[in-house]
Design an enzyme around this catalytic site. Structure first.
Site, mmCIF file in Angstrom:
data_model
loop_
_atom_site.group_PDB
_atom_site.id
_atom_site.type_symbol
_atom_site.label_atom_id
_atom_site.label_comp_id
_atom_site.label_asym_id
_atom_site.label_seq_id
_atom_site.Cartn_x
_atom_site.Cartn_y
_atom_site.Cartn_z
ATOM 1 N N LYS A 14 23.484 78.315 -104.397
ATOM 2 C CA LYS A 14 23.873 77.909 -105.746
ATOM 3 C C LYS A 14 23.147 76.627 -106.185
ATOM 4 O O LYS A 14 22.908 76.429 -107.369
ATOM 5 C CB LYS A 14 25.374 77.678 -105.833
ATOM 6 C CG LYS A 14 26.254 78.833 -105.390
ATOM 7 C CD LYS A 14 26.147 80.023 -106.310
ATOM 8 C CE LYS A 14 27.264 81.041 -106.091
ATOM 9 N NZ LYS A 14 27.252 81.675 -104.756
HETATM 10 C C1 LIG Z 1 27.533 82.972 -104.498
HETATM 11 C C2 LIG Z 1 27.144 83.464 -103.174
HETATM 12 C C3 LIG Z 1 26.815 84.799 -102.973
HETATM 13 C C4 LIG Z 1 26.898 85.834 -104.072
HETATM 14 O O1 LIG Z 1 25.956 85.611 -105.087
HETATM 15 P P1 LIG Z 1 26.138 86.279 -106.531
HETATM 16 O O2 LIG Z 1 25.076 85.701 -107.355
HETATM 17 O O3 LIG Z 1 27.515 85.879 -107.000
HETATM 18 O O4 LIG Z 1 26.042 87.746 -106.340
HETATM 19 C C5 LIG Z 1 26.388 85.191 -101.708
HETATM 20 N N1 LIG Z 1 26.337 84.301 -100.691
HETATM 21 C C6 LIG Z 1 26.672 83.018 -100.850
HETATM 22 C C7 LIG Z 1 26.621 82.105 -99.680
HETATM 23 C C8 LIG Z 1 27.067 82.540 -102.095
HETATM 24 O O5 LIG Z 1 27.383 81.251 -102.260
#
Ligand SMILES: *Cc1c(COP(=O)(O)O)cnc(C)c1O
Length: 467
Positions: free
Chosen positions: A112
């Site tokens: 993120k």
């Molecule tokens: C947010 C997240 C995901 C999922 O990603 P999306 O964009 O919501 O599909 C997968 N793995 C981790 C570690 C995340 O923080």
């Protein structure tokens, strides 16, 4: 560059407008009015650029003239300056034709940060030029919240309120949020699931007077700017593996569909992506959809990969819109029906178009642990549970032609020490930047799953800071 809503009833906006608005007024999601087209020569011209520069060049396609290119370059340089790896998004080879791309070298150790560090600075820039302020509200199943808080804490034109499902995030994830104590920050633990939190955020946006009064804005993955800022690492990986002259495939551990949507966007812009493998845990609505056109909501079950404990993947609406030939009426009706019945009716022909690109994969908790163990024994690589699902997905669904597959490594293994310890007996240390996390004071409010209680809390924070 102009943006329209998937539901067709919101005014057209430029990138800055889309960034500040988050969700469109008609409940839809913003998408480019026309997709940027990148020629093979354009892709080649990006080869070998340092990541921040490449990111600025790719982002520019989505930003248009909302922000001068020099400013965008400065924003990207600053956003990635604090990352712990010189390559920012290193590719690691696991076996012939199989790679992981590590997206977890930022301040909160999850992917993120890749978008959020850019977003906080984009907000700053645009709010300053407009002499405005916003209140960011977001729902998180774990990683979005801490990344958003890291990116926004202490910025004086932003208040930020993050909702997380009470006792449904890992201790590390919770503490990364609740120990951020800047005065523009509030954490709310909602007695409910992630989907409840997400519904609450949507309800706050749907409450027009409240939205106006608080100048609400969103940084969860419904915000188009998040998606845009995730496109560059797919470009970087593909170029490193021979694009535009060779195809690649990506396996993406998926929750809200934001990350894999960015891969789809790169493909839509002309990057040669052979297929996209969507990894799920036991919350497998997307896998069921791709397997048998069964998009029906089940209850959310906690798993070893909490950032994927989701039933309603908001960003899917953007792909649905494309699959429906960008018909806003059909998109609106399909989404309404999904809301009302808990089941999405997708015509067979449309489903087949989805299957031409996307492939589903599911792995339960025992399977995830087994994959962490197998991968470590075979290669020495330590994968967090989300990443392990991505790697297993890449191995289980190899493309027919020999095409390199990249599994997206979305979190640092030290974020999920219990799962790693059970699978391998190892206890990965938290990187230095998180040392002391368990000694810091936590600050959060537990609230019932009740809109007015949450709205009152948001008002209190904003009232205090607008003074
Ligand atoms: C947010 C997240 C995901 C999922 O990603 P999306 O964009 O919501 O599909 C997968 N793995 C981790 C570690 C995340 O923080």
């Amino acid at each position: 560059m102009r943006y329209i809503s998937t539901r067709g009833q919101a005014p057209v906006r430029d990138f800055a407008g889309v960034l500040l608005a988050g969700l469109a007024e008609d409940g839809g999601l913003f998408v480019p009015e026309a997709w940027p087209v990148v020629t093979p020569a354009d892709w080649r011209s990006l080869r070998g650029l340092p990541y921040p520069r490449l990111a600025a060049r790719v982002l520019q396609r989505f930003v248009g003239d909302s922000i001068p290119f020099d400013t965008l370059c400065a924003i990207c340089a600053e956003a990635y300056a604090k990352f712990d790896h010189p390559a920012i998004v290193p590719l690691v080879q696991l076996e012939t034709g199989l790679f992981v791309q590590e997206l977890f070298h930022g301040p909160t150790l999850a992917f993120k940060d890749m978008a959020m560090q850019v977003l906080g600075r984009l907000f700053d820039h645009i709010l300053r030029t407009r002499d405005a302020r916003v209140t960011i509200v977001g729902a998180t199943s774990g990683d979005t919240g801490s990344a958003a808080l890291e990116a926004c804490a202490g910025r004086d034109r932003i208040d930020i309120v993050i909702l997380h499902p009470h006792e449904r995030t890992s201790a590390v994830q919770r503490r990364q949020m609740t120990t951020v104590t800047a005065s523009n920050v509030a954490n709310i633990a909602v007695e409910g699931t992630f989907d409840d939190c997400q519904d609450m955020v949507k309800a706050m946006f749907a409450d027009a007077p409240f939205r106006e009064e608080m100048r609400l804005s969103a940084v969860n993955s419904i915000n188009w700017a998040r998606i845009a800022a995730q496109v560059p690492y797919y470009v970087a990986a593909a170029l490193a593996l021979g694009a535009p002259d060779r195809e690649v495939a990506f396996a993406v551990p998926t929750g809200n569909f934001g990350n894999v949507l960015a891969a789809w966007a790169a493909r839509r812009m002309g990057l040669p992506v052979a297929r996209l493998i969507v990894g799920s845990n036991r919350n497998d609505i997307l896998a069921r959809f791709l397997e048998s056109n069964d998009m029906s909501i089940a209850t959310v079950e906690p798993s070893l990969s909490p950032s994927m404990d989701i039933q309603v993947s908001s960003n899917f609406e953007r792909v649905l819109f494309e699959l429906l030939d960008r018909d806003p009426v059909a998109t609106t009706e399909t989404m309404r029906g999904f809301r009302q019945t808990g089941r999405m009716a997708v015509p067979e022909a449309v489903w087949k178009r989805a299957r031409a690109v996307f492939h589903g994969f599911r792995l339960d908790d025992p399977g995830t642990e087994a994959e962490i163990r197998r991968l470590h024994a075979a290669t020495g690589y330590l994968a967090d549970p989300h990443t392990a699902i991505g790697v297993a997905a890449a191995r289980a669904r190899p493309p027919a032609q020999p095409v390199a597959t990249v599994a997206m490594a979305t979190a640092h293994p030290a974020k999920f020490p219990e799962a790693i310890a059970r699978a391998t007996g190892l206890h990965p240390a938290l990187p230095p930047r998180l040392a002391g996390l368990f000694e810091r004071e936590e600050r959060f409010t537990v609230l019932p799953n009740d809109l007015s209680a949450v709205q009152a809390q948001v008002r209190a924070l904003v009232g205090r800071n607008r003074g």
